[in-house]
Design an enzyme around this catalytic site. Structure first.
Site, PDB file in Angstrom:
ATOM      1  CG  MET A  27      -1.940  -1.137   1.173  1.00  0.00           C
ATOM      2  SD  MET A  27      -3.455  -0.789   2.050  1.00  0.00           S
ATOM      3  CE  MET A  27      -2.847  -0.525   3.693  1.00  0.00           C
ATOM      4  N   GLY A  28       2.130   1.106  -0.463  1.00  0.00           N
ATOM      5  CA  GLY A  28       3.035   2.250  -0.507  1.00  0.00           C
ATOM      6  C   GLY A  28       3.563   2.595   0.874  1.00  0.00           C
ATOM      7  CG  HIS A  31       8.578  -0.003   5.990  1.00  0.00           C
ATOM      8  ND1 HIS A  31       8.859  -1.343   5.951  1.00  0.00           N
ATOM      9  CD2 HIS A  31       7.256   0.106   6.306  1.00  0.00           C
ATOM     10  CE1 HIS A  31       7.771  -2.027   6.244  1.00  0.00           C
ATOM     11  NE2 HIS A  31       6.774  -1.177   6.453  1.00  0.00           N
ATOM     12  N   GLY A  33      11.232  -2.977   5.280  1.00  0.00           N
ATOM     13  CA  GLY A  33      10.538  -4.266   5.244  1.00  0.00           C
ATOM     14  C   GLY A  33      10.114  -4.592   3.817  1.00  0.00           C
ATOM     15  CG  HIS A  34       7.115  -2.268   1.902  1.00  0.00           C
ATOM     16  ND1 HIS A  34       6.971  -1.205   2.748  1.00  0.00           N
ATOM     17  CD2 HIS A  34       5.917  -2.904   1.901  1.00  0.00           C
ATOM     18  CE1 HIS A  34       5.740  -1.171   3.227  1.00  0.00           C
ATOM     19  NE2 HIS A  34       5.076  -2.204   2.734  1.00  0.00           N
ATOM     20  CE  LYS A 146       4.021  -4.506  10.417  1.00  0.00           C
ATOM     21  NZ  LYS A 146       2.606  -4.299  10.769  1.00  0.00           N
ATOM     22  CB  SER A 182       4.469  -0.624  11.006  1.00  0.00           C
ATOM     23  OG  SER A 182       3.199  -0.077  10.711  1.00  0.00           O
ATOM     24  CB  SER A 183       3.226   2.295   6.443  1.00  0.00           C
ATOM     25  OG  SER A 183       3.786   1.364   5.549  1.00  0.00           O
TER      26      SER A 183
END
Ligand code: PAF
Length: 279
Positions: A27-28, A31, A33-34, A146, A182-183
């Site tokens: 979802m953009g 960070h 993690g992505h 997560k 997390s975003s």
């Protein structure tokens, strides 16, 4: 890097792309993690596709949807830096035209834990992921541990709907202080962030207790809950479950996972860890 705005654009780009195709839906507000998912996909797939779409259907609160960060230019830069070949960036109307009426719902798994606290959330996730997997038709799709319940929901729909995608779960990426990336972390004040560290501490404690004292899942759940509330967090759940069935079990096994959802200063965070593994 190709930017695709519709599923037709995606198909066109993919007809000339080599397999295996690896896909990282997001979802953009990307960070590390992505980025680590992009790297894992890049290392084993000939073509890497990412999607960036803030899916209104999975937000149970309008205010959460409105506050969700959308740094698109920065996100595209991160995709480029990590070797993504195609980025699918549909807008809301393209994904959900006014006559859109299909809902993918996975049953009990979508109604417990996150599903109980965020009604409709997993129907929204399952619907958009089904659409994304149908548009991209990847060989492998990558998700972060997560969101373990989300991965279980996606595995369910992938199997039930015969989508035939290999679903890979990669370990949670953490900041140096242990907080899961997390975003939503950008919304934590310095004080709230310090308070949020009670979550990884409770998970670590759960792991130690399960290993050394041989406590039961119920005892581990209770002590996590007590620790979190003592640190001032509003706890939605702190529970040990079997990661395959998402049911409680009588004793700790290799598949026992501790799951936490708690709110710190208005920011809701989730995290989990396997009690007999390092992640
Ligand atoms: O984990 C996320 O970012 C989202 O839930 C997903 C899987 C991209 C669906 O919108």
């Amino acid at each position: 890097m190709i930017l695709a705005h519709t599923s037709v654009d995606v198909h066109r780009a993919l007809t000339v792309s080599p397999h295996p195709i690896g896909f990282v839906p997001t979802m953009g507000a990307l960070h590390d993690g992505h980025a680590s998912l992009f790297d894992v996909a890049r290392a084993s797939c000939a073509t890497v596709v990412a999607s960036i779409f803030v899916n209104a259907l999975q937000f149970d609160q309008q205010s959460d949807l409105e506050r969700y960060p959308r740094p698109l230019e920065r996100d595209l830069e991160i995709c480029r830096e990590h070797g993504v070949d195609i980025v699918y960036v549909p807008d809301h109307e393209t994904m959900y035209p006014s006559d859109f009426s299909t809902v993918v719902s996975v049953g009990r798994l979508g109604r417990i834990l996150e599903g109980a606290h965020r009604p409709g959330h997993f129907d929204g996730v399952a619907t958009v992921v089904t659409k994304l997997l149908s548009a991209v038709r990847p060989d492998v799709a990558y998700f972060g541990q997560k969101d373990l319940q989300q991965v279980a929901v996606i595995e369910r729909l992938n199997s039930d709907l015969d989508l035939g995608v290999e679903i890979r779960t990669e370990p949670t990426v953490r900041d140096d202080d242990g907080l899961a990336l997390s975003s939503r972390n950008v919304r934590l004040s310095e004080t709230a962030r310090r308070q949020a560290l009670a979550i990884p501490r409770a998970l670590e404690f759960a792991r130690d207790t399960a290993r050394s004292v041989g406590a039961s899942p119920t005892e581990v759940s209770r002590s996590m809950y007590e620790q979190l509330t003592a640190s001032g967090l509003k706890v939605d759940y702190a529970i040990v479950l079997d990661a395959d069935s998402f049911q409680e079990s009588d004793s700790i096994t290799d598949r026992s996972v501790a799951l936490i959802a708690a709110t710190v200063d208005g920011v809701r965070l989730i995290d989990n860890c396997f009690l007999r593994a390092d992640h």
